[in-house]
Design a protein around this motif. Structure first.
Motif, short mmCIF file in Angstrom:
data_model
loop_
_atom_site.label_atom_id
_atom_site.label_comp_id
_atom_site.label_asym_id
_atom_site.label_seq_id
_atom_site.Cartn_x
_atom_site.Cartn_y
_atom_site.Cartn_z
N ALA A 110 -6.92 10.06 -1.82
CA ALA A 110 -7.09 9.43 -0.38
C ALA A 110 -8.67 8.48 -0.47
N ALA A 111 -9.69 8.97 -1.22
CA ALA A 111 -10.85 8.07 -1.19
C ALA A 111 -10.75 6.98 -1.94
N TRP A 112 -10.22 7.03 -2.91
CA TRP A 112 -10.12 5.89 -3.76
C TRP A 112 -8.87 4.96 -3.22
N PHE A 113 -7.88 5.43 -2.49
CA PHE A 113 -6.80 4.31 -1.93
C PHE A 113 -7.68 3.62 -0.79
N ASP A 114 -8.77 4.18 -0.14
CA ASP A 114 -9.56 3.59 0.85
C ASP A 114 -10.40 2.58 0.30
N TYR A 115 -11.11 2.75 -0.98
CA TYR A 115 -11.88 2.00 -1.39
C TYR A 115 -11.45 0.84 -2.17
N PHE A 116 -10.37 1.01 -2.81
CA PHE A 116 -9.89 -0.23 -3.80
C PHE A 116 -8.57 -0.80 -2.95
N LEU A 117 -8.02 -0.27 -1.98
CA LEU A 117 -6.55 -0.67 -1.81
C LEU A 117 -6.42 -1.02 -0.04
N ILE A 138 -11.61 1.89 6.38
CA ILE A 138 -10.39 1.65 6.79
C ILE A 138 -10.43 1.13 8.22
N THR A 139 -9.88 -0.04 8.21
CA THR A 139 -9.73 -0.64 9.81
C THR A 139 -8.18 -0.72 10.54
N LYS A 140 -7.17 -0.65 9.41
CA LYS A 140 -5.96 -0.42 9.78
C LYS A 140 -5.38 0.76 10.26
N ARG A 141 -4.63 0.95 11.05
CA ARG A 141 -4.23 2.43 11.65
C ARG A 141 -3.15 2.72 10.52
N ALA A 142 -2.27 2.17 10.07
CA ALA A 142 -1.50 2.33 8.95
C ALA A 142 -1.93 2.97 7.73
N ASP A 143 -3.18 2.13 7.48
CA ASP A 143 -3.63 2.63 6.20
C ASP A 143 -4.52 3.91 6.39
N ILE A 144 -5.06 4.31 7.70
CA ILE A 144 -5.59 5.34 7.80
C ILE A 144 -4.38 6.63 7.65
N GLU A 145 -3.56 6.13 8.18
CA GLU A 145 -2.27 7.19 8.13
C GLU A 145 -1.76 7.67 6.81
N THR A 146 -1.82 6.40 6.22
CA THR A 146 -1.51 6.67 4.62
C THR A 146 -2.32 7.63 4.05
N ALA A 147 -3.65 7.42 4.21
CA ALA A 147 -4.67 8.11 3.58
C ALA A 147 -4.80 9.53 4.03
N ASN A 179 0.81 -1.22 -0.12
CA ASN A 179 0.03 -0.11 0.01
C ASN A 179 0.78 1.18 0.14
N THR A 180 1.84 1.16 0.63
CA THR A 180 2.82 2.33 0.69
C THR A 180 3.42 2.79 -0.58
N ASN A 181 3.51 1.61 -1.41
CA ASN A 181 4.16 2.05 -3.13
C ASN A 181 2.92 2.37 -3.78
N ALA A 182 1.81 1.79 -3.62
CA ALA A 182 0.60 2.31 -4.28
C ALA A 182 0.28 3.79 -3.91
N LEU A 195 -2.57 15.41 3.03
CA LEU A 195 -1.81 16.60 3.47
C LEU A 195 -0.63 16.57 2.47
N VAL A 196 -0.08 15.68 1.83
CA VAL A 196 1.10 15.90 0.84
C VAL A 196 0.42 16.55 -0.47
N GLY A 197 -0.70 16.06 -0.74
CA GLY A 197 -1.26 16.61 -2.04
C GLY A 197 -1.50 18.42 -1.73
N ALA A 198 -2.04 18.58 -0.58
CA ALA A 198 -2.21 20.03 -0.41
C ALA A 198 -0.98 20.58 -0.36
N ALA A 199 -0.03 20.35 0.21
CA ALA A 199 1.29 20.89 0.27
C ALA A 199 1.86 20.75 -1.13
N VAL A 200 1.95 19.89 -1.89
CA VAL A 200 2.30 19.83 -3.13
C VAL A 200 1.67 20.86 -3.97
#
Length: 263
Positions: A74-81, A90-99, A43-46, A104-109
């Motif tokens: 973030a939405a489609w990462f949640d839905y598909f991945l 999302i049930t995993k904390r790591a996936d929540i943090e990634t989303a 998921n991190t690579n995705a 945040l990265v998108g807004a900053a970029v």
């Protein structure tokens, strides 16, 4: 001109719509494709692939596109991945943090990309100002233009640079209610004004003196009556430098300047 301007406006609107639509659909398509390989792609690579999509959207210079791409990613990462798949949950904390990091990265970029575009536009404007001064200085130095032609050319440049309504040259040295100084400051009735906040005076002509070695050889009189314009300090300094080029030309020519040139 009206038809052409309208066509450009429609093209710009259509372009923005296309960019915003692509910013939404791009992450959807990429996430759907990545879902086919979710057993072999972490998921991190995705998420890094989706960051590239966000960067592409942000590089268009449309803020809403960059922000929408971040939200869509973030939405489609949640839905598909993320488990449970094909659901917005999302049930995993790591996936929540990634989303969250995707947004945040998108807004900053997006903001960094817009800042870069503003800096590029500013550098382009500054180069244009410098080129105008250098061309005028070269014409004065080479003596290729008559004084009348040079005055008309500088009047056009100053009017375009400061976005004023009218520019005319007066060979005299009368008093003026408003004036632009060599350092780019603007005075009105003896007091300096904040052009960034108030704009150039609209109720009187603004004097831009053409001088050489401290000697005044005339002045450009500017009118900005139909709209409030707020040229930057640098633009005002460039205008003063252009006027001084005319002063230098008048100082070295034996012919008299015309009584008045209106443009």
């Amino acid at each position: 001109m009206g038809v052409q301007g309208g066509s450009l406006g429609l093209w710009s609107t259509a372009y923005r719509r296309w960019v915003v639509g692509s910013a939404f659909l791009g992450p959807l398509a990429v996430s759907a494709v990545l879902s086919l390989f979710r057993d072999s792609v972490a998921n991190t690579n995705a998420a890094l692939v989706l960051v590239l999509v966000i960067v592409a959207a942000a590089s268009t210079g449309v803020r809403s596109a960059g922000l929408l791409a971040a939200l869509s990613s973030a939405a489609w990462f949640d839905y598909f991945l993320t488990e449970p798949y094909d659901r917005f949950a999302i049930t995993k904390r790591a996936d929540i943090e990634t989303a969250v990091l995707l947004m945040l990265v998108g807004a900053a970029v997006t903001e960094v990309a817009l800042w870069g575009r503003r800096q590029q536009a500013r550098a382009s404007r500054e180069q244009g100002y410098l080129d105008g001064v250098l061309r005028t200085a070269a014409a004065v130095g080479a003596g290729r233009s008559s004084v009348d032609t040079l005055i008309g050319h500088v009047c056009d440049q100053v009017a375009d640079l400061l976005q004023v309504d009218r520019c005319r040259f007066d060979p005299g040295n009368g008093s003026a209610l408003a004036s632009i100084d060599e350092d780019g400051t603007v005075s009105y009735n003896g007091h300096r004004i904040d052009v960034a906040r108030l704009g150039l005076p609209t109720d009187t002509e603004i004097a831009l003196v053409a001088r050489s070695r401290g000697v005044v050889h005339g002045r450009f009189l500017l009118t900005a009556a139909t709209s409030v314009v707020r040229p930057s300090r640098q633009q005002l300094r460039v205008a003063a430098a252009l006027a001084d080029q005319v002063g230098a030309a008048l100082a070295t020519h034996t012919t008299n300047a015309p009584d008045t040139i209106d443009l």
